[in-house]
Write an enzyme that holds these catalytic residues in place. Sequence first.
Site, PDB file in Angstrom:
ATOM      1  N   HIS A 169      -1.869 -11.989   2.241  1.00  0.00           N
ATOM      2  CA  HIS A 169      -2.946 -11.003   1.489  1.00  0.00           C
ATOM      3  C   HIS A 169      -3.734 -11.553   0.540  1.00  0.00           C
ATOM      4  O   HIS A 169      -4.993 -11.410   0.353  1.00  0.00           O
ATOM      5  CB  HIS A 169      -1.968 -10.058   0.483  1.00  0.00           C
ATOM      6  CG  HIS A 169      -2.536  -8.862   0.313  1.00  0.00           C
ATOM      7  ND1 HIS A 169      -1.931  -7.761  -0.117  1.00  0.00           N
ATOM      8  CD2 HIS A 169      -3.987  -8.420   0.047  1.00  0.00           C
ATOM      9  CE1 HIS A 169      -2.773  -6.574  -0.067  1.00  0.00           C
ATOM     10  NE2 HIS A 169      -3.996  -7.088  -0.004  1.00  0.00           N
ATOM     11  N   TYR A 188       0.787  -1.241   0.036  1.00  0.00           N
ATOM     12  CA  TYR A 188       0.104   0.006   0.092  1.00  0.00           C
ATOM     13  C   TYR A 188       0.771   1.232   0.042  1.00  0.00           C
ATOM     14  O   TYR A 188       0.338   2.456  -0.200  1.00  0.00           O
ATOM     15  CB  TYR A 188      -0.949   0.069   1.179  1.00  0.00           C
ATOM     16  CG  TYR A 188      -1.952  -1.093   1.221  1.00  0.00           C
ATOM     17  CD1 TYR A 188      -2.178  -1.783   0.391  1.00  0.00           C
ATOM     18  CD2 TYR A 188      -2.703  -0.900   2.348  1.00  0.00           C
ATOM     19  CE1 TYR A 188      -3.515  -2.708   0.256  1.00  0.00           C
ATOM     20  CE2 TYR A 188      -3.764  -1.652   2.489  1.00  0.00           C
ATOM     21  CZ  TYR A 188      -4.266  -2.688   1.514  1.00  0.00           C
ATOM     22  OH  TYR A 188      -5.209  -3.569   1.381  1.00  0.00           O
TER      23      TYR A 188
END
Length: 281
Positions: free
Chosen positions: A118, A64
């Site tokens: 993830h 991110y």
Amino acid sequence: MDIAPRARADQYELIGPESCVPLLSGPDMPLLGLGTWQLKHQTVESVSQALEAGYCMIDTSGDYHTQRGIGEALRASGRPRESIFLITKVEETDDAYEALRTNLAELRLEYVDLVLIHRPPERGVGEKLWQGLRRGKREGLARDIGVSNYSIEQIEELVYRTGELPVVNQIEWTPFGHSPRMLDFCHDNDIVIQSWSPLTRGTRLNDDKLAAMAARYGRTPAQLLIRWNLQLGVVPLPKANHASHQRDNLHVFDFEISQLDMAKLRTLNEHYSALGQLQYV
Ligand SMILES: NC(=O)c1ccc[n+]([C@@H]2O[C@H](COP(=O)([O-])OP(=O)(O)OC[C@H]3O[C@@H](n4cnc5c(N)ncnc54)[C@H](OP(=O)(O)O)[C@@H]3O)[C@@H](O)[C@H]2O)c1
């Protein structure tokens, strides 16, 4: 199919953002967090204002590019480390243990509260990644470990291969796209569902039925979506850059959606995904 929350949801109260749900392994996790995907250069300012507003949980990931800013905002806030629940993630192609260490170096923190795979890798269900995260947990780099975007079958396979349940499955989850079967499975196994893109990335906030119901409660559609998650025993992670949105999304603890309206919201399910496809069904 019965969608009422069972296993954990009756063990906590929806009092405020500091309210917690107990995790399978013991520690508590706040019921509501701030998503930080695509905050990028605004991260320090945005996370600082969120911490000031009362958020107790922040969600990030190695990819991110918000970890440096989150660490900086956390230190600048003066809040004790243990008052913030921090979630990060490692990629399916990573060496999980090394990726966790890299994430901590970016955050400039000694531990995260939760680290997730993830998404499941292309082959297998991530046993090697899991072993890397377990090592991180043993060494105190993460207090808990879990998964994201896993199907029921993938979780079952992971448990079969490792003998350990993830404490969390972080998945896309809204009235427009969810899975009663997944909710039942997670409740039965004391796995907490965290909801990503709980606001549909803004794409369905103008939906007529949602907007009409929100107006009846004198709330915004975003608040209704967040409250729907909370009443299901699902932990939402709305991302909000704007201070007004951040505040809006925290003010969900002083009203209750009736059981009838919870059921009506459930009927909006069309397996909608703001990113194209619900990955776990
Ligand atoms: N595990 C995974 O694979 C995965 C995938 C996607 C996301 N996530 C996590 O989940 C978090 C949330 O998902 P998301 O960022 O995709 O989308 P989201 O939270 O569903 O929606 C964010 C959008 O909604 C707007 N918004 C926020 N509060 C609002 C309000 N009260 N009224 C109107 N609009 C509002 C935001 O605007 P502003 O920002 O302009 O305020 C932003 O444009 C991510 O940030 C990330 O942490 C995880």
